[in-house]
Design a protein around this motif. Structure first.
Motif, mmCIF file in Angstrom:
data_model
loop_
_atom_site.group_PDB
_atom_site.id
_atom_site.type_symbol
_atom_site.label_atom_id
_atom_site.label_comp_id
_atom_site.label_asym_id
_atom_site.label_seq_id
_atom_site.Cartn_x
_atom_site.Cartn_y
_atom_site.Cartn_z
ATOM 1 N N ILE A 1 0.816 -1.222 0.000
ATOM 2 C CA ILE A 1 0.000 0.000 0.000
ATOM 3 C C ILE A 1 0.847 1.268 0.000
ATOM 4 C CG2 ILE A 1 -1.997 -1.121 1.049
ATOM 5 C CD1 ILE A 1 -1.164 0.334 3.701
ATOM 6 N N SER A 2 2.155 1.104 0.211
ATOM 7 C CA SER A 2 3.078 2.246 0.133
ATOM 8 C C SER A 2 4.477 1.663 -0.048
ATOM 9 C CB SER A 2 3.010 3.111 1.389
ATOM 10 O OG SER A 2 3.554 2.422 2.493
ATOM 11 N N SER A 3 5.455 2.521 -0.232
ATOM 12 C CA SER A 3 6.817 2.024 -0.407
ATOM 13 C C SER A 3 7.345 1.375 0.867
ATOM 14 C CB SER A 3 7.750 3.144 -0.852
ATOM 15 O OG SER A 3 7.763 4.166 0.129
ATOM 16 N N GLY A 4 6.702 1.647 2.004
ATOM 17 C CA GLY A 4 7.168 1.113 3.269
ATOM 18 C C GLY A 4 6.189 0.208 3.989
ATOM 19 N N GLU A 5 5.108 -0.238 3.295
ATOM 20 C CA GLU A 5 4.140 -1.077 4.005
ATOM 21 C C GLU A 5 3.422 -2.054 3.078
ATOM 22 O OE1 GLU A 5 0.614 -0.705 7.359
ATOM 23 O OE2 GLU A 5 1.497 1.103 6.528
#
Length: 140
Positions: free
Chosen positions: A95-99
């Motif tokens: 859902i994001s670059s970190g999750e």
């Protein structure tokens, strides 16, 4: 379709398909089989534990660590987010670059007036979907 199992402790495990053409369903099954043999190891203090994919709620980067949140606790992972995306089954969505989240633990989505999407997990924790990853959440 005929299915055979050959049990041989001396051979590495592998699957062969003999088909007339590859369908999207067959490709998905092959992808899932390939990923199912992978393990994700979680590190917590001096303990190393194999983590079952179905128990993972989400994985996110915090500071410089990759944290794996499961139903039984939070662990560190040695891999980076981009490596885990390749390892995890399709029920995990970046859902994001970190999750990365496990789709099965999503309770609902809340759409903001400014186009933001807030993701509410079953444990009531919240995350935001980056615009860049909205199409992955929709299944595209």
């Amino acid at each position: 379709m005929k299915v055979n199992f050959f049990i041989d402790d001396d051979q590495p495990e592998h699957v062969d398909f003999h088909v007339k053409k590859i369908t999207p369903e067959m490709q998905s099954m092959a992808d899932d089989l390939q990923k199912s043999n992978s393990l994700l190891w979680g590190y917590q203090d001096k303990t190393v534990k194999p983590l079952q994919f179905e128990e993972i709620i989400r994985i996110r980067t915090e500071a410089s660590d990759v944290q794996v949140q499961t139903v039984s606790g939070t662990y560190k992972a040695k891999q980076r987010i981009y490596q885990l995306v390749e390892l995890l089954p399709k029920k995990f969505i970046q859902i994001s670059s970190g999750e990365i989240v496990n789709f099965e633990f999503i309770d609902h989505l809340e759409l903001g007036g400014n186009g933001n999407i807030k993701l509410i997990m079953m444990n009531k924790e919240e995350s935001y979907v980056s615009r860049r990853y909205v199409s992955k959440l929709k299944g595209g």
